[in-house]
Write an enzyme that holds these catalytic residues in place. Structure first.
Site, PDB file in Angstrom:
ATOM      1  N   CYS A  73       0.825  -1.207   0.000  1.00  0.00           N
ATOM      2  CA  CYS A  73       0.000   0.000   0.000  1.00  0.00           C
ATOM      3  C   CYS A  73       0.858   1.255   0.000  1.00  0.00           C
ATOM      4  CB  CYS A  73      -0.938   0.012   1.201  1.00  0.00           C
ATOM      5  SG  CYS A  73      -2.314  -1.138   1.045  1.00  0.00           S
ATOM      6  N   ALA A  74       1.948   1.246   0.747  1.00  0.00           N
ATOM      7  CA  ALA A  74       2.848   2.403   0.765  1.00  0.00           C
ATOM      8  C   ALA A  74       3.359   2.684  -0.640  1.00  0.00           C
ATOM      9  CB  ALA A  74       4.004   2.164   1.726  1.00  0.00           C
TER      10      ALA A  74
END
Length: 81
Positions: A52-53
């Protein structure tokens, strides 16, 4: 609607910090319930957090996170959230 903010540029570092804390505390997490918090669980969460980062860090900018503040209409200068 009182306010809207796109948190996209802040969210990758937030996810990085969560992932670092998760890794740093893995032994404590695992000890809570070794059957539930096993190595598979650890790999899934690390993939989710770091993945997700990277989505938020992408130069394409397709992933966003908006914070929207609504009011019931009783907002004044003195009572602004």
């Amino acid at each position: 609607m009182v306010d809207i903010e796109n948190l996209r540029r802040h969210y990758a570092p937030t996810l990085d910090a969560w992932a670092e804390r998760f890794d740093a505390n893995w032994e404590r997490i695992h000890a809570l319930d070794p059957g539930k918090f096993d190595e598979r669980f650890r790999r899934v969460w690390r993939t989710y957090l770091y993945g997700c980062a990277e989505m938020f860090r992408s130069p394409n900018g397709y992933t966003h996170l908006f914070q929207i503040v609504f009011s019931k209409g009783n907002t004044t200068r003195e009572r602004y959230p």
